[in-house]
Design an enzyme around this catalytic site. Structure first.
Site, PDB file in Angstrom:
ATOM      1  N   SER A   1      -2.503   7.072  -8.047  1.00  0.00           N
ATOM      2  CA  SER A   1      -2.460   5.790  -7.333  1.00  0.00           C
ATOM      3  C   SER A   1      -1.040   5.333  -7.025  1.00  0.00           C
ATOM      4  CB  SER A   1      -3.168   4.708  -8.139  1.00  0.00           C
ATOM      5  OG  SER A   1      -4.537   5.010  -8.216  1.00  0.00           O
TER       6      SER A   1
ATOM      7  N   SER B   1      -1.399   0.478  -8.054  1.00  0.00           N
ATOM      8  CA  SER B   1      -1.657   0.073  -6.668  1.00  0.00           C
ATOM      9  C   SER B   1      -1.004  -1.271  -6.316  1.00  0.00           C
ATOM     10  CB  SER B   1      -3.155   0.012  -6.348  1.00  0.00           C
ATOM     11  OG  SER B   1      -3.835   1.111  -6.849  1.00  0.00           O
TER      12      SER B   1
ATOM     13  N   GLU C   1      -7.073  -5.338  -3.982  1.00  0.00           N
ATOM     14  CA  GLU C   1      -7.511  -4.068  -4.569  1.00  0.00           C
ATOM     15  C   GLU C   1      -8.776  -4.224  -5.405  1.00  0.00           C
ATOM     16  OE1 GLU C   1      -6.046  -0.396  -7.426  1.00  0.00           O
ATOM     17  OE2 GLU C   1      -5.594  -2.436  -8.029  1.00  0.00           O
TER      18      GLU C   1
HETATM   19 ZN   LIG Z   1      -7.142   6.868 -11.253  1.00  0.00          ZN
END
Ligand SMILES: [Zn+2]
Ligand SMILES: *[C@@H]1O[C@H](CO)[C@@H](O)[C@H](O)[C@H]1NC(C)=O
Length: 518
Positions: free
Chosen positions: A133, A198, A352
């Site tokens: 990520s 993220s 997210e």
């Molecule tokens: Zn992951």
């Protein structure tokens, strides 16, 4: 359906699969009596007619022909990122969503599946075939591919190399910097720790995604000159200018000497209380810190200019496990848009659904689907609170997972249950959803009982035993709606995404629709 009629008994086709010749499917007609008329409405009812499918397809064709390309400037942008939301996750979640409403499920669509444009994103890192990520956040938020587990720095920075990450030439600006330079409001929403990979992609530059607090860096003496991710969020641009910061992860923000509102101890060893520092820096009656749903509900959004909402010490809870004190992803999204939409220059918001990924890593297929449905509802809120005329919504994922959907269950078969077929090799049943690897690591096949799978955290079977199921290397979808959403078609490198968004929103250093109109 003018001439819709219900036939009580119908013939459906059963596929039986011949191992000796995989290309030959023999169709074996069987009779199915009507079990639950409502649940099977789609199968036993009008779907059995020729006209149903012809009309459905003709209507879709007509609506496609009516579609007009939207070449407006995107005043607002919302990027919805489903962490680990592979294509098989979307398909299974759509069936789950339909089945929760008593339908057979396959015909359902999640909110974002109705978007007019879809492309595919190639997610590999600079140095890895399958992304994590961090490298992927760098790609879809800064427009440059990076090494595995690094964030906001170019491929010259190797994992753990603090020194080269401090070199300005290796540092990248994110779409949030670009938005702020264009005097747009900015916000981030996640249900993971706010310092997780993220969300960190929107504001951090680091040679290791795990350096979330100074305590996490203790074991890396060479990294002493580098700032942890939490500190970057509160002290550096673009993080310190965000209008909205919603997520979990208070422990990375608070000193180990501080106990938070829910009795959890902070983790920082530098003694900092970064929540207090954030409020002090803002020094405004329009800046709020909130820690639960109540705080969010009590806030008069028209008076909020900046808000920091930290709703858990660690990641926020799975949607199925959360109590009412934790706002849902959908509620956080609505609140964020209410704060941001007041800005006349528009806004860029990153949302997210971060726990789809965590569920998959544990082989928790039910949680993964539930989190995906919750993510879809947050997107529905984004659709309802903005206009397609001036708001570009891009929904994508950072990488896939190894969950697959095995055939050949009959229509309407519980997507979370056993397949309607059994193995023609060992005569044992199998799950429709299973994983190539993960902690369930089934050593020997056995007769799975209904009792096992009723739990939300039933681990779906996997072939290769691993402590944590891995990401998948397959492409992930990009769904787009609004100004210049037609750019998001074809097979795209993941790092093109922010370039396309910036073009539509007239931000960033590359080509934009505003330049080309001069
Ligand atoms: Zn992951
Ligand atoms: C919220 O604040 C606005 C502007 O100050 C005010 O007009 C409005 O009445 C307030 N709403 C509530 C519910 O207090």
């Amino acid at each position: 359906m003018k001439n819709g009629f219900v036939i009580s008994i119908l013939v459906i086709l059963k596929f039986s699969f011949s191992i000796s010749d995989a290309n030959v499917l023999s169709f074996d007609k069987i009779r199915v009596t009507q079990e639950s008329k409502e649940k099977k409405l789609h199968i036993n009812g009008f779907e059995a007619t020729t006209s149903y499918w012809r009309t459905q397809a003709q209507n879709k064709l007509k609506s496609q022909l009516k579609h007009k390309v939207n070449e407006n400037v995107a005043k607002n942008v919302i990027i919805f990122l489903g962490d680990g939301m592979s294509l098989s996750t979307v398909t299974a979640a759509r069936i789950y969503f339909g089945q929760k409403q008593g339908l057979s499920g396959e015909e359902s669509l999640l909110s974002f599946e109705k978007f007019p444009y879809i492309g595919l994103s190639k997610t590999y890192c600079y140095d890895k075939q399958t992304a994590d990520s961090a490298c992927s956040a760098t790609a879809y938020l800064t427009g440059v591919k990076a090494n595995y587990a690094t964030i906001g720095v170019n491929p010259k920075v190797q994992l753990n190399d603090c020194e080269s990450s401090r070199n300005k030439l290796n540092q990248l600006s994110s779409i949030m910097n670009w938005a702020q330079n264009a005097r747009k409001a900015t916000g981030i929403v996640t249900n993971t720790r706010i310092t997780h990979a993220s969300p960190a992609g929107t504001y951090a530059r680091t040679a290791n995604r795990d350096w979330e607090s100074d305590a996490d860096m203790k074991a890396f003496p060479d990294a002493r000159k580098c700032s942890d991710i939490a500190k970057q969020l509160i002290r550096e641009e673009p993080g310190n200018l965000f209008n909205v910061i919603y997520g979990g992860g208070r422990k990375k923000i608070l000193s180990e000497k501080i106990i938070d509102e829910e009795g959890q101890r902070g983790q920082r060893i530098d003694g900092l209380d970064l929540i207090d520092e954030w409020l002090t820096n803002k020094n405004s009656p329009k800046a709020y810190y909130i820690h639960n749903s109540e705080g969010m509900n009590q806030m008069n959004h028209s008076n909020v200019e900046h808000v920091l909402g930290l709703f858990e010490s660690d990641h926020m809870k799975f949607h199925l496990d959360a109590g009412s004190d934790q706002p849902s992803l959908k509620e956080m999204t609505a609140s964020a848009i209410n704060v941001l939409k007041k800005h006349e220059n528009g806004f860029v918001l990153f949302v997210e659904g971060g726990r789809i990924d965590h569920a998959h890593h544990q082989n928790f297929a039910k949680h993964a689907l539930e989190e995906t449905v919750e993510f879809s509802e947050a997107i529905q809120t984004g659709i309802e609170m903005t206009s397609e005329e001036d708001t570009l919504i891009v929904v994508t994922s950072d990488h896939a997972h190894t969950m697959t959907m095995s055939g050949y269950s009959k229509r309407g078969q519980d997507i979370l249950g056993l397949n309607s077929e059994i193995s023609d090799v060992d005569n044992l049943p199998y799950m429709t959803l299973s994983y190539a690897n993960g902690p369930s690591g089934v050593k020997k096949r056995y007769k799975i009982k209904k009792d096992e799978m009723k739990f939300n955290d039933y681990r779906y079977p996997s072939l290769v035993p691993l402590n944590s199921e891995t990401h998948g290397g397959d492409d992930v979808p990009i769904y787009a709606r609004g100004p210049h959403s037609h750019l998001f078609t074809g097979v795209l490198e993941q790092n093109t995404i922010p370039h396309f968004i910036a073009y539509a929103a007239c931000i960033g250093g590359g080509l934009t629709v505003c330049d080309t109109r001069l």
